[in-house]
Design an enzyme around this catalytic site. Sequence first.
Site, PDB file in Angstrom:
ATOM      1  N   ASN A   1     -29.134-119.213  60.850  1.00 11.53           N
ATOM      2  CA  ASN A   1     -27.688-119.379  60.927  1.00 11.53           C
ATOM      3  C   ASN A   1     -27.227-120.015  59.619  1.00 11.53           C
ATOM      4  OD1 ASN A   1     -28.129-118.582  63.552  1.00 11.53           O
ATOM      5  ND2 ASN A   1     -27.681-120.574  64.469  1.00 11.53           N
TER       6      ASN A   1
ATOM      7  N   TRP B   1     -20.812-114.353  63.379  1.00 18.49           N
ATOM      8  CA  TRP B   1     -20.397-115.377  64.336  1.00 18.49           C
ATOM      9  C   TRP B   1     -18.889-115.535  64.202  1.00 18.49           C
ATOM     10  CZ3 TRP B   1     -22.968-117.212  68.262  1.00 18.49           C
ATOM     11  CH2 TRP B   1     -22.410-118.280  68.989  1.00 18.49           C
TER      12      TRP B   1
ATOM     13  N   LYS C   1     -13.724-118.560  64.740  1.00 14.80           N
ATOM     14  CA  LYS C   1     -14.455-117.693  63.818  1.00 14.80           C
ATOM     15  C   LYS C   1     -14.480-116.228  64.254  1.00 14.80           C
ATOM     16  CE  LYS C   1     -17.579-121.262  62.026  1.00 14.80           C
ATOM     17  NZ  LYS C   1     -17.270-122.365  62.957  1.00 14.80           N
TER      18      LYS C   1
ATOM     19  N   ASN D   1     -32.026-121.787  69.910  1.00 13.48           N
ATOM     20  CA  ASN D   1     -31.006-121.685  68.873  1.00 13.48           C
ATOM     21  C   ASN D   1     -30.775-123.055  68.241  1.00 13.48           C
ATOM     22  OD1 ASN D   1     -28.535-120.333  67.535  1.00 13.48           O
ATOM     23  ND2 ASN D   1     -27.659-122.145  68.508  1.00 13.48           N
ATOM     24  N   GLU D   2     -30.957-123.132  66.928  1.00  9.39           N
ATOM     25  CA  GLU D   2     -30.689-124.360  66.163  1.00  9.39           C
ATOM     26  C   GLU D   2     -31.296-125.596  66.827  1.00  9.39           C
ATOM     27  OE1 GLU D   2     -26.468-124.610  65.465  1.00  9.39           O
ATOM     28  OE2 GLU D   2     -26.569-123.217  63.784  1.00  9.39           O
TER      29      GLU D   2
ATOM     30  N   TYR E   1     -18.910-124.117  55.654  1.00 13.52           N
ATOM     31  CA  TYR E   1     -19.195-125.534  55.842  1.00 13.52           C
ATOM     32  C   TYR E   1     -19.589-126.214  54.533  1.00 13.52           C
ATOM     33  CZ  TYR E   1     -18.996-124.869  60.879  1.00 13.52           C
ATOM     34  OH  TYR E   1     -18.575-124.597  62.158  1.00 13.52           O
TER      35      TYR E   1
END
Length: 764
Positions: A438, A518, A539, A383-384, A444
């Site tokens: 994502n 998310w 979130k 992930n990321e 953001y």
Amino acid sequence: MRETFNFNDGWQFSQVKPENYSVAPEASVVVDLPHTWNKFDGQDGGADYARETFYYTKELPAFERKADSRVYLEFEGANSAANVYVNGKLAGRHEGGYSTFRFDITDLLNTGFGEANVIVAEVDNSTNHIYPQTADFTFYGGLYRNVNLLVVEPSHFDLDFYGGNGIAIDTNIHGSDADVNVKAYITNPKEISRLEVKVLDADGNVVAQTTVPAQEENTLTLTIENVHLWNGVKDPYLYTVECSLLENNETVDEVSIRIGVREFYVDPQKGFFLNGVLTPLRGVSRHQDRLGKGNALDFEDHLEDARLIKELGANTIRLAHYQHAQDFYDLCDELGFVLWAEIPMISAMIAGPEAEENAKEQMKELIVQNYNHPSIVTWGISNEITIAGESDELLRQLNGLNDLVHEMDKTRLTTMAQVSMLPKTSPHNQLTDILSYNHYFGWYGGEFTGNEAWVDKFHEEYPDRALGLSEYGCEGIITYHGDNPHRGDYSEEYQAAYHEHMARIIDERPWLWATHVWNMFDFGVDTRDEGGVKGRNNKGLVTFDRKTKKDAFYIYQAYWTDQPVLHITSKRFRKRATDTIEIKVYTNLEGEVALMKDGAVIAALPAQKVVVFKDVALTEGENKFTVKAGNMTDEVIFEKVDQPEESYIFVDPDGGAVTNWFDTLDLDEVETVTEINPDFYSLEDTIDTLLDNEASTEILANGLSSLSNMPMKVTMLKMFGTKKVTDLLAMMGGFSGEVITPEKQALIDKKVNYMNAELQKVKK
């Protein structure tokens, strides 16, 4: 015959090492499992929760057992490393905080009649080479799942292979029938041992069975005629496979496994297909913690989470970012959720061969322990992971994980969740079978519309790659409200507006193989301080304590569930200081939605997912409104007041990082930096180097905030670790998804130059 004893109660918990690992320290408290030492400090903010070593000590009383039986101590989860001692001797070590592990402790037990035994678990969640080490959630330490004692015959289904149960089952559908392929692994089979396998339907009727001589490795196939398919949330039908190890007329061991018969594939142009039917996967991500408990959850906690997700109308869950409890996988099988299961290789590759091996070990455990769950369709390898930068070494390791998964499981797909800033052209996007991104456009940075613009462009440029959204969302704190919600205000209204947009654009794109909000629930992040709420990621569609469904919960109900939905939003925005207001309603009903006040209809509009009544007049004091559609009604009270309610507005104590001195200067007057003095800070330094100094940290945070038009807090910057600022700047467009015009680029260049100039004033 196998016996299982729960071993949860009455552990002595201490930070003092037991003497010779055989006596509980005096400085200890009694705790019952599941337990974490971070249930409070891991959720209160400050990035200061205990990450160290603690000890759990418990006496195992003398008990009767057959002389040749074997005794296993089973831990369903210990975060993140555990050394287990029996009577002062090391039984074994396990590295990885989210999977089951066992040790055969037979030969370490006292043999004298009536002698007790002392068990010590030395558990450590401190910084080490074990994934995860850098991530946006709290790494709760402790024995936070069940501990069990297993007593088995010398011949038994294998208990020593990566925490599995010795049985691996998959299915093949042909026509109206299905083959059930069983692999059974047996420890110490005898010449007289027989393996009996039965398949039972949901009513307990035997629909297939066979008996064969037992060997160490057994492969057999049974056929179910007129098979009833596992069809996701619509019909999650389960069979039971009973595997029995027989000696003469006795059953010496038995394992029972529920299976679902299904097939699936992903078409990059059309989407996800379950049993030949296009089934867009629409759902949420889930973390395994809750308020005041940390990750030490019991079955009722897991059940409540599953039921809430079912109530939402979701048909898929991404289990982030690690292996979850077997209770939850079982519930997902029962309720029909399609799962993405993954390991915690997240945010940044940990250097060194130990970390690489740990990622592989966690992947092996994830697959072996969860192979039989029909709900799982894909294994996530990371992930990321490119937050801290791309490299040949990282790509090599990810390819190794991808190959490992395909070697171990030829029935499922591989996937990974990419960070938003990763370029579409990256080779990482060609690695796994399917992929997701994502994206947080509209939170953001950027606007809502950046989401559909990005996914449509990717779909156009890479038509052969199946694409999904693995994360999207924004913070919503039920305290904050406003008539003009906007990005960064943390209001429930902005979160609702964000998800209204996302629910609609996702509904219009069935070719997105899966989308995951998310997050389903707010969760603990001790490093965070967002919207005035410390230690929390806000979130979630539901609050951390599971007591309140935010308005955004109901927009997904309107899109996803077959149950009737009629919900007035902004009920917590009770006090209004305006003459007229907007009343918004979410519904999946047809026909007309009527708005009433004092029993009289004052407006009516055609029913659709989002119905907005504009310019609704308020009178002094309380105003009670009712909406009606079909046989359903919902009510709300708004109170007209003279002055806006101050508690509804988030006031950033830092004044807001987006507007800062970078935005008030004449940047044309700043002298261009042409030569870097290495004795002073600069943009050539890594993020973690700059964060070591208070002055350079302030310049970095404010400069990046101005460049990205989003609050760049230190807690977020820490995730970029050893990435250079120049590398991060090259990816900045990924935060907002906007096209960088020549004029915009010129302004960026000026701000970058000013950052460098200011950093060069700070001596290392």
